[in-house]
Design a protein around this motif. Structure first.
Motif, PDB file in Angstrom:
ATOM      1  N   CYS A  85       0.829  -1.202   0.000  1.00 25.85           N
ATOM      2  CA  CYS A  85       0.000   0.000   0.000  1.00 25.85           C
ATOM      3  C   CYS A  85       0.865   1.255   0.000  1.00 25.85           C
ATOM      4  O   CYS A  85       1.991   1.245   0.517  1.00 25.85           O
ATOM      5  CB  CYS A  85      -0.921   0.006   1.222  1.00 25.85           C
ATOM      6  N   ILE A  86       0.330   2.316  -0.570  1.00 21.70           N
ATOM      7  CA  ILE A  86       1.033   3.600  -0.601  1.00 21.70           C
ATOM      8  C   ILE A  86       0.044   4.728  -0.352  1.00 21.70           C
ATOM      9  O   ILE A  86      -1.160   4.576  -0.539  1.00 21.70           O
ATOM     10  CB  ILE A  86       1.727   3.852  -1.958  1.00 21.70           C
ATOM     11  N   TRP A  87       0.575   5.836   0.086  1.00 23.46           N
ATOM     12  CA  TRP A  87      -0.057   7.133  -0.124  1.00 23.46           C
ATOM     13  C   TRP A  87       0.772   7.767  -1.238  1.00 23.46           C
ATOM     14  O   TRP A  87       1.999   7.908  -1.090  1.00 23.46           O
ATOM     15  CB  TRP A  87      -0.029   7.978   1.152  1.00 23.46           C
ATOM     16  N   GLY A  88       0.129   8.110  -2.346  1.00 21.83           N
ATOM     17  CA  GLY A  88       0.874   8.591  -3.491  1.00 21.83           C
ATOM     18  C   GLY A  88       0.370   9.930  -4.004  1.00 21.83           C
ATOM     19  O   GLY A  88      -0.738  10.368  -3.675  1.00 21.83           O
ATOM     20  N   TRP A 173      -2.456   1.184  -3.865  1.00 23.07           N
ATOM     21  CA  TRP A 173      -1.670  -0.031  -3.638  1.00 23.07           C
ATOM     22  C   TRP A 173      -1.120  -0.488  -4.981  1.00 23.07           C
ATOM     23  O   TRP A 173      -1.562  -0.078  -6.047  1.00 23.07           O
ATOM     24  CB  TRP A 173      -2.555  -1.133  -3.019  1.00 23.07           C
ATOM     25  N   HIS A 174      -0.142  -1.343  -4.912  1.00 25.12           N
ATOM     26  CA  HIS A 174       0.333  -2.095  -6.067  1.00 25.12           C
ATOM     27  C   HIS A 174      -0.077  -3.547  -5.848  1.00 25.12           C
ATOM     28  O   HIS A 174       0.088  -4.056  -4.731  1.00 25.12           O
ATOM     29  CB  HIS A 174       1.854  -2.032  -6.176  1.00 25.12           C
ATOM     30  N   HIS A 179      -1.606   2.485 -11.988  1.00 26.05           N
ATOM     31  CA  HIS A 179      -0.160   2.432 -12.183  1.00 26.05           C
ATOM     32  C   HIS A 179       0.212   2.047 -13.615  1.00 26.05           C
ATOM     33  O   HIS A 179       1.315   2.339 -14.062  1.00 26.05           O
ATOM     34  CB  HIS A 179       0.470   1.431 -11.214  1.00 26.05           C
ATOM     35  N   ARG A 185       3.899   8.698  -7.555  1.00 23.90           N
ATOM     36  CA  ARG A 185       5.043   8.592  -6.660  1.00 23.90           C
ATOM     37  C   ARG A 185       4.584   8.303  -5.233  1.00 23.90           C
ATOM     38  O   ARG A 185       3.764   9.025  -4.662  1.00 23.90           O
ATOM     39  CB  ARG A 185       5.850   9.901  -6.677  1.00 23.90           C
ATOM     40  N   ALA A 186       5.108   7.244  -4.674  1.00 30.79           N
ATOM     41  CA  ALA A 186       4.778   6.900  -3.290  1.00 30.79           C
ATOM     42  C   ALA A 186       5.478   7.864  -2.338  1.00 30.79           C
ATOM     43  O   ALA A 186       6.657   8.175  -2.505  1.00 30.79           O
ATOM     44  CB  ALA A 186       5.211   5.474  -2.987  1.00 30.79           C
ATOM     45  N   GLU A 189       6.760   7.190   4.358  1.00 28.13           N
ATOM     46  CA  GLU A 189       5.869   7.161   5.523  1.00 28.13           C
ATOM     47  C   GLU A 189       6.692   6.624   6.691  1.00 28.13           C
ATOM     48  O   GLU A 189       6.700   5.424   6.950  1.00 28.13           O
ATOM     49  CB  GLU A 189       4.646   6.291   5.201  1.00 28.13           C
TER      50      GLU A 189
END
Length: 258
Positions: A85-88, A173-174, A179, A185-186, A189
């Motif tokens: 998971c990301i915040w992007g 998320w990936h 994507h 860009r992530a 964190e």
């Protein structure tokens, strides 16, 4: 003809994975019944024996809490891909200005960044992680708001924002189809609230696995399309209007030519 009931979480990229698994069973002469439910409900259905197999459990961070009550009756068959998971942010947001979640608190970033952070359903791992981020970084005090919603609300808001080149954050998320089309860009964190990298694990009840032939079991264990492939399949489903089955067939055909 043997029958298998395959369940998957009701999101398009999970449907893509399930279609790949379905192909394997059909190749070995099985009849497949496929169904979908939201995150927690899908695991509860699996625990009640309403489905024989779940495609797939993100372990350990995202879904282990849902699988834990049923783990003793579960066989882990293989890892389809490695989600995280990301915040992007869109890549046109300068990294010198916004490189980490902490940067969202900079006055000059607050002045430009959209305050609405649009997520998906509340049971998703990314939703749990995002609520923790909002609290731990005191983002609400800075005016940010995290909202759960339908997945298309999340994706559509991002795509519209990109068209207008707005600064915004997306909890994502990936693998995921955005994507495949956009450079996202992530953000760093530092507090480690996004769960790290999981393994998208194909799980099944012990009683049904006993009926799998050795060749079927071997092919299921070897099935590992990876993040990029699932993102591509997801894009075909969500933006090129293919069914999960059609997308899976096209991917498999290409693989056979390699």
């Amino acid at each position: 003809m043997k029958k298998i009931r395959i369940g998957h979480i009701g999101l398009s990229f999970h449907a893509a994975s399930a279609a790949l698994v379905e192909q394997v069973f059909e190749k070995h002469g099985w009849q497949v019944e496929n169904s979908a439910s939201p995150h927690q409900e899908m695991f509860e259905r699996y625990g009640r024996g309403e489905v024989d197999m779940l495609v797939s459990a993100w372990l350990p961070a995202s879904h282990e809490v849902y699988l834990a009550p049923f783990i003793d009756n579960t066989v882990k068959l293989g890892v389809l891909y490695h989600p995280y998971c990301i915040w992007g942010v869109p890549d046109y947001v300068p990294e010198r200005d916004v490189a980490s979640v902490e940067d969202l608190l900079k006055p000059e970033v607050q002045a430009r960044m959209e305050k609405r952070v649009q997520g998906i359903n509340p049971g998703a791992g990314i939703s749990r992680f995002s609520r923790a981020i909002m609290e731990e970084y005191a983002l609400e005090q800075a005016g940010y708001q995290f909202h759960n919603g339908r997945e298309e609300e999340c994706y559509g808001a991002f795509e519209q924002g990109v068209k207008e080149e707005r600064w915004m954050v997306i909890p994502l998320w990936h693998p995921q189809f955005l994507h495949h089309r956009y450079a996202i860009r992530a953000l760093r964190e530092p507090k480690g609230l996004l769960g790290g990298q999981d393994e998208a694990t194909l799980i099944a009840s012990k009683s049904v696995v006993e009926n799998f032939s050795t060749p079927l079991l071997a092919e299921l264990r070897a099935l590992s399309p990876g993040n990029a492939a699932i993102s591509e399949l997801d894009y075909q489903i969500c933006r090129q209007h293919k069914t999960p089955r059609q997308a899976a067939q096209l991917w498999s055909q290409r693989q056979s030519l390699k």
